[in-house]
Design a protein around this motif. Sequence first.
Motif, PDB file in Angstrom:
ATOM      1  N   ASP A  88       2.794 -61.687  42.747  1.00 18.31           N
ATOM      2  CA  ASP A  88       2.522 -62.708  41.650  1.00 18.31           C
ATOM      3  C   ASP A  88       3.807 -63.584  41.780  1.00 18.31           C
ATOM      4  OD1 ASP A  88       1.306 -62.670  39.011  1.00 18.31           O
ATOM      5  OD2 ASP A  88       3.529 -62.802  38.212  1.00 18.31           O
ATOM      6  N   LYS A  89       3.390 -64.970  41.643  1.00 20.18           N
ATOM      7  CA  LYS A  89       4.176 -66.236  41.361  1.00 20.18           C
ATOM      8  C   LYS A  89       4.782 -66.721  42.795  1.00 20.18           C
ATOM      9  CE  LYS A  89       3.763 -65.862  37.095  1.00 20.18           C
ATOM     10  NZ  LYS A  89       2.704 -66.767  36.570  1.00 20.18           N
TER      11      LYS A  89
ATOM     12  N   TYR B 260      -5.558 -54.902  41.508  1.00 23.80           N
ATOM     13  CA  TYR B 260      -5.069 -55.983  40.733  1.00 23.80           C
ATOM     14  C   TYR B 260      -6.041 -57.042  41.177  1.00 23.80           C
ATOM     15  CZ  TYR B 260      -0.613 -54.091  39.613  1.00 23.80           C
ATOM     16  OH  TYR B 260       0.640 -53.538  39.118  1.00 23.80           O
TER      17      TYR B 260
ATOM     18  N   SER C 157      -5.400 -64.134  41.302  1.00 23.09           N
ATOM     19  CA  SER C 157      -5.992 -65.498  41.410  1.00 23.09           C
ATOM     20  C   SER C 157      -5.032 -66.624  42.114  1.00 23.09           C
ATOM     21  CB  SER C 157      -6.132 -65.835  39.602  1.00 23.09           C
ATOM     22  OG  SER C 157      -7.053 -64.987  39.047  1.00 23.09           O
TER      23      SER C 157
ATOM     24  N   GLU D 278      -3.273 -70.166  41.082  1.00 25.24           N
ATOM     25  CA  GLU D 278      -2.949 -71.185  40.029  1.00 25.24           C
ATOM     26  C   GLU D 278      -2.555 -72.745  40.677  1.00 25.24           C
ATOM     27  OE1 GLU D 278       0.184 -69.246  37.873  1.00 25.24           O
ATOM     28  OE2 GLU D 278      -1.183 -68.235  36.662  1.00 25.24           O
TER      29      GLU D 278
ATOM     30  N   VAL E 231      -0.281 -71.365  43.651  1.00 24.32           N
ATOM     31  CA  VAL E 231       0.660 -70.142  43.632  1.00 24.32           C
ATOM     32  C   VAL E 231      -0.270 -68.813  43.151  1.00 24.32           C
ATOM     33  CG1 VAL E 231       2.625 -69.066  41.899  1.00 24.32           C
ATOM     34  CG2 VAL E 231       2.456 -71.377  42.584  1.00 24.32           C
ATOM     35  N   PHE E 232       0.025 -67.548  43.670  1.00 25.44           N
ATOM     36  CA  PHE E 232      -0.750 -66.450  43.238  1.00 25.44           C
ATOM     37  C   PHE E 232      -0.073 -65.915  41.746  1.00 25.44           C
ATOM     38  CE2 PHE E 232      -0.393 -65.691  47.831  1.00 25.44           C
ATOM     39  CZ  PHE E 232      -1.842 -65.723  48.029  1.00 25.44           C
ATOM     40  N   SER E 233      -1.273 -65.470  41.279  1.00 24.67           N
ATOM     41  CA  SER E 233      -1.274 -64.698  39.743  1.00 24.67           C
ATOM     42  C   SER E 233      -2.001 -63.340  40.029  1.00 24.67           C
ATOM     43  CB  SER E 233      -1.815 -65.568  38.832  1.00 24.67           C
ATOM     44  OG  SER E 233      -1.543 -64.784  37.498  1.00 24.67           O
TER      45      SER E 233
ATOM     46  N   SER F  89      -3.263 -59.815  37.818  1.00 21.06           N
ATOM     47  CA  SER F  89      -3.628 -59.464  36.308  1.00 21.06           C
ATOM     48  C   SER F  89      -4.230 -58.241  36.586  1.00 21.06           C
ATOM     49  CB  SER F  89      -4.495 -60.501  35.880  1.00 21.06           C
ATOM     50  OG  SER F  89      -5.915 -60.420  36.447  1.00 21.06           O
TER      51      SER F  89
ATOM     52  N   THR G 199     -10.872 -64.432  42.914  1.00 18.78           N
ATOM     53  CA  THR G 199      -9.996 -64.819  43.794  1.00 18.78           C
ATOM     54  C   THR G 199     -10.671 -66.726  44.256  1.00 18.78           C
ATOM     55  OG1 THR G 199      -9.078 -63.183  44.580  1.00 18.78           O
ATOM     56  CG2 THR G 199      -8.772 -64.849  45.939  1.00 18.78           C
TER      57      THR G 199
ATOM     58  N   SER H  52     -11.181 -69.212  41.234  1.00 15.39           N
ATOM     59  CA  SER H  52      -9.604 -69.819  41.099  1.00 15.39           C
ATOM     60  C   SER H  52      -9.161 -70.873  42.066  1.00 15.39           C
ATOM     61  CB  SER H  52      -8.665 -68.716  40.627  1.00 15.39           C
ATOM     62  OG  SER H  52      -8.454 -68.020  41.793  1.00 15.39           O
TER      63      SER H  52
END
Length: 202
Positions: free
Chosen positions: A76-77, A92, A95, A97, A101-103, A105, A120, A123
């Motif tokens: 993440d991030k 998980y 995505s 962004e 940058v990975f996100s 959820s 994936t 996004s």
Amino acid sequence: MAQASLDLALHGRRFGAVAIGASAGGVNALIDILPGLPRSYPLPIVVVLHVMRGRQNQLVDVFRQRVELRVEEAADKDALAPGTLYFAPADYHLSIEEGGVFSLSLEPPVHFARPAIDMTMESAADVYGRGLCGVLLTGANHDGAAGLAAIGKAGGLTVVQEPAEAQVAVMPNEAIRRRAPDLVLPLRDIRKLLAMLTGEVG
């Protein structure tokens, strides 16, 4: 496929990332197409595989022994980096962004899958548009068909493994049915295509 046909498919394009989705039989397919890419490869490659919870780190270890690329589990991030092979973490959704940058959820599964290929790819299509190459390999459900269609609608390059060659043809067939991809290729030509994604072509 002839070299000239691959050249034509890439003509005038500049790529920022590769997104690959697979399910049943996907590990073997990836072992066929990823070794040989140099550590200096100019793009990040993001892979979403349907795997059992707790198995993702094993994939990282397996591919670190087989490829020259840096291999990481997406976090993440973290910002996507060139020359790096990322695997979506188990359980998980992954995505991408704005800004690359990975996100991560914990939204409900899509097509019974978390991570879902669709999330994936959709996004990534929003972020990279025409600069994204999406590849859908062997698999036993419909996840990835909508994601690959989204890449195509955004102007990205869409590639599907030849169904007759796939260990399980459900996923490639559904992608082809949903929206005709730019290329339907056997693994040997997908390997060749990935090696050609080195920046602006033509």
